[in-house]
Design an enzyme around this catalytic site. Structure first.
Site, short mmCIF file in Angstrom:
data_model
loop_
_atom_site.label_atom_id
_atom_site.label_comp_id
_atom_site.label_asym_id
_atom_site.label_seq_id
_atom_site.Cartn_x
_atom_site.Cartn_y
_atom_site.Cartn_z
N LYS A 98 -30.39 10.65 128.19
CA LYS A 98 -30.08 9.26 127.86
C LYS A 98 -29.22 8.67 128.97
CE LYS A 98 -30.50 9.22 122.89
NZ LYS A 98 -31.39 10.39 122.93
N ASP A 132 -34.95 9.14 128.05
CA ASP A 132 -35.11 8.59 126.70
C ASP A 132 -34.91 7.07 126.73
OD1 ASP A 132 -35.47 11.10 125.58
OD2 ASP A 132 -33.48 11.24 124.72
N MET A 133 -35.43 6.38 125.73
CA MET A 133 -35.20 4.93 125.67
C MET A 133 -34.21 4.64 124.54
SD MET A 133 -35.76 2.18 127.20
CE MET A 133 -37.26 2.17 128.17
N GLN A 164 -41.25 2.28 123.29
CA GLN A 164 -41.17 2.17 121.83
C GLN A 164 -42.20 1.15 121.31
OE1 GLN A 164 -37.32 0.91 122.72
NE2 GLN A 164 -36.25 2.68 121.86
N ARG A 185 -43.73 8.71 127.30
CA ARG A 185 -43.69 9.25 125.93
C ARG A 185 -43.70 8.02 125.02
NH1 ARG A 185 -38.12 11.24 124.47
NH2 ARG A 185 -38.69 13.27 125.34
N ALA A 190 -36.32 4.01 117.37
CA ALA A 190 -35.37 4.50 116.38
C ALA A 190 -34.16 3.59 116.16
CB ALA A 190 -34.87 5.88 116.81
N HIS A 228 -44.41 11.99 114.00
CA HIS A 228 -44.71 12.96 112.93
C HIS A 228 -45.68 12.34 111.94
CE1 HIS A 228 -40.48 13.23 114.27
NE2 HIS A 228 -40.85 14.45 114.51
N ARG A 289 -29.47 9.39 112.52
CA ARG A 289 -30.72 8.65 112.78
C ARG A 289 -31.91 9.38 112.16
NH1 ARG A 289 -28.65 7.37 117.87
NH2 ARG A 289 -29.98 8.89 118.91
N ARG A 290 -31.85 10.72 112.15
CA ARG A 290 -32.95 11.48 111.53
C ARG A 290 -32.96 11.25 110.01
NH1 ARG A 290 -33.19 11.70 116.33
NH2 ARG A 290 -34.45 9.93 115.77
C1 LIG Z 1 -40.16 13.89 120.70
C2 LIG Z 1 -39.56 12.60 120.24
C3 LIG Z 1 -38.77 11.86 121.11
C4 LIG Z 1 -38.25 10.63 120.72
N1 LIG Z 1 -37.57 9.87 121.63
C5 LIG Z 1 -37.15 8.64 121.27
C6 LIG Z 1 -36.55 7.76 122.22
O1 LIG Z 1 -36.36 8.08 123.40
N2 LIG Z 1 -36.16 6.52 121.79
C7 LIG Z 1 -36.34 6.10 120.49
O2 LIG Z 1 -36.02 4.97 120.16
N3 LIG Z 1 -36.88 6.94 119.58
C8 LIG Z 1 -37.29 8.18 119.93
N4 LIG Z 1 -37.86 8.99 118.98
C9 LIG Z 1 -37.80 8.62 117.54
C10 LIG Z 1 -38.97 7.74 117.13
O3 LIG Z 1 -38.83 6.47 117.72
C11 LIG Z 1 -39.03 7.60 115.60
O4 LIG Z 1 -37.84 7.04 115.14
C12 LIG Z 1 -39.26 8.89 114.86
O5 LIG Z 1 -40.13 9.75 115.54
C13 LIG Z 1 -39.87 8.61 113.46
O6 LIG Z 1 -41.11 7.98 113.60
P1 LIG Z 1 -42.52 8.67 113.29
O7 LIG Z 1 -43.43 8.33 114.40
O8 LIG Z 1 -42.35 10.13 113.07
O9 LIG Z 1 -43.08 7.91 112.04
P2 LIG Z 1 -42.47 7.44 110.65
O10 LIG Z 1 -43.35 6.34 110.18
O11 LIG Z 1 -41.00 7.19 110.74
O12 LIG Z 1 -42.69 8.72 109.77
C14 LIG Z 1 -43.97 9.19 109.41
C15 LIG Z 1 -43.83 10.44 108.59
O13 LIG Z 1 -43.29 11.46 109.41
C16 LIG Z 1 -42.38 12.25 108.70
N5 LIG Z 1 -41.04 12.11 109.31
C17 LIG Z 1 -40.63 11.19 110.19
N6 LIG Z 1 -39.34 11.37 110.53
C18 LIG Z 1 -38.93 12.43 109.81
C19 LIG Z 1 -37.70 13.13 109.72
N7 LIG Z 1 -36.63 12.75 110.42
N8 LIG Z 1 -37.64 14.18 108.87
C20 LIG Z 1 -38.73 14.57 108.18
N9 LIG Z 1 -39.92 13.95 108.22
C21 LIG Z 1 -40.01 12.90 109.03
C22 LIG Z 1 -42.39 11.75 107.27
O14 LIG Z 1 -43.36 12.49 106.56
C23 LIG Z 1 -42.83 10.33 107.42
O15 LIG Z 1 -43.44 9.83 106.28
C24 LIG Z 1 -38.46 10.19 119.38
C25 LIG Z 1 -39.24 10.94 118.51
C26 LIG Z 1 -39.80 12.11 118.91
C27 LIG Z 1 -40.67 12.87 117.95
#
Ligand SMILES: Cc1cc2nc3c(=O)[nH]c(=O)nc-3n(C[C@H](O)[C@H](O)[C@H](O)COP(=O)(O)OP(=O)(O)OC[C@H]3O[C@@H](n4cnc5c(N)ncnc54)[C@H](O)[C@@H]3O)c2cc1C
Length: 308
Positions: A98, A132-133, A164, A185, A190, A228, A289-290
């Site tokens: 970051k 990262d963003m 994003q 990526r 988030a 995910h 945030r998670r």
């Molecule tokens: C490898 C990686 C790098 C990332 N880097 C950045 C970044 O640099 N900047 C940034 O702004 N964001 C980053 N993120 C976070 C991203 O922007 C999302 O906030 C996050 O991934 C949740 O979105 P989703 O695509 O999983 O879908 P969502 O619509 O949020 O979730 C879809 C489904 O996935 C599952 N899920 C999602 N999150 C969780 C969790 N925490 N625990 C359990 N189950 C979950 C649930 O089943 C949910 O219903 C990153 C995420 C990943 C995976």
């Protein structure tokens, strides 16, 4: 934004809660589901274990905005050590950084110089630096720094960025990044963003994610799809099949501790998967945030905590 999500995002910025949680053993135990541990050695041990499952890793030394130049250099030093250790132990891992941790809010020149030195080290060890963003006030400066480094012929391909899908500007950014040959990526995003810059409705973010992943998959560069969300993953797989794009041409990325079942399933199906492994003493904002992404995790963690 749903109330619980907003509440966790607000908590992620609460200093008192942060101080209390990071120093309490209960807090550390709860966070271990999503955070590899406090020390660099913990992260390397987890990376080895994840690699043994056929999954690659990106390592993140937790910490955000720093307030002095010395702190920024100290944070960078951990990443230099990581690059050395990844090479020495022959891990299948790269690093995620970051820029605020590298002093972006003190001086973009400082953060840019640190990122460049990390990219040089990554290049020398045949590795890769992902930037990262963070929130949308930093998007343009982050892009400028990554572009400047990618434009140096000796560092081309050693640095990549995160885009994003919730930002309106992302399609234009991706189209330009692809022309410049920069690895992306793609994630949903988030941070809490205003409607002037980001789609407020989840359905629009998801639709944009599918659209942008199509642009990335069709480009000749190796990109990462970080999500995910099974609907996003299914759409990407279908797009790749329709356009005869080989699974070796891209990777799915997920967070450590999230949807481990899905990570394993994708590996079995022949897709590349990379897991984002965070570690360090400053785990609290990341952890919150998670929880914001999936408030049901609180119940899940509490159940496991009391069971243990
Ligand atoms: C490898 C990686 C790098 C990332 N880097 C950045 C970044 O640099 N900047 C940034 O702004 N964001 C980053 N993120 C976070 C991203 O922007 C999302 O906030 C996050 O991934 C949740 O979105 P989703 O695509 O999983 O879908 P969502 O619509 O949020 O979730 C879809 C489904 O996935 C599952 N899920 C999602 N999150 C969780 C969790 N925490 N625990 C359990 N189950 C979950 C649930 O089943 C949910 O219903 C990153 C995420 C990943 C995976």
């Amino acid at each position: 934004m749903p109330i619980l999500r907003s509440a966790f995002i607000a908590l992620s910025k609460n200093r008192t809660m942060r101080r209390f949680s990071e120093s309490s053993s209960v807090g550390r135990k709860m966070s271990s589901r999503f955070v590899a541990g406090l020390e660099l050695e913990d992260a390397l041990r987890v990376a080895e274990a994840v690699n043994r499952q056929g999954i690659s890793v990106t390592l993140d030394s937790l910490g955000e905005s720093v307030s002095t130049e010395t702190e920024a250099h100290k944070a960078a030093e951990i990443y230099h050590q990581l690059l050395e250790q990844i090479a020495a132990r022959k891990l299948n891992a790269n690093i995620s950084v970051k820029l605020t941790q590298m002093g972006l809010e003190l001086s973009p020149e400082l953060a840019g110089a640190i990122a460049e030195s990390l990219a040089r080290h990554a290049s020398a060890t045949k590795n890769f630096l992902r930037i990262d963003m963070e929130d949308s006030t930093l998007t343009q400066t982050t892009l400028n720094i990554v572009r400047r480094i990618q434009a140096m012929p000796e560092l081309r391909g050693s640095i990549g960025i995160v885009i994003q899908a919730y930002l309106y500007r992302s399609q234009a950014d991706i189209e330009q990044l692809v022309i410049e040959g920069i690895r992306v990526r793609l994630c949903k995003g988030a941070y809490k963003e205003p409607a002037e810059v980001a789609f407020p409705a989840k359905a629009d973010v998801d639709a944009n994610y599918v659209k942008l992943s199509g642009i990335l998959l069709k480009s000749p560069i190796y990109h990462g799809l970080a999500t995910h969300d099974e609907a996003m993953i299914t759409a990407a797989k279908a797009f790749a099949t329709r356009h005869k794009i080989d699974p070796s041409h891209f990777e799915f990325q997920m967070l450590y501790g999230v949807r481990r079942d899905l990570q394993r399933k994708l590996i079995q199906e022949g897709y590349n998967v990379r897991v984002y492994v965070p570690f360090g003493r400053e785990w609290y904002p990341y952890f919150m945030r998670r929880l914001a992404e999936r408030p049901a995790n609180v119940l899940f963690l509490a159940k496991n905590f009391f069971r243990a």
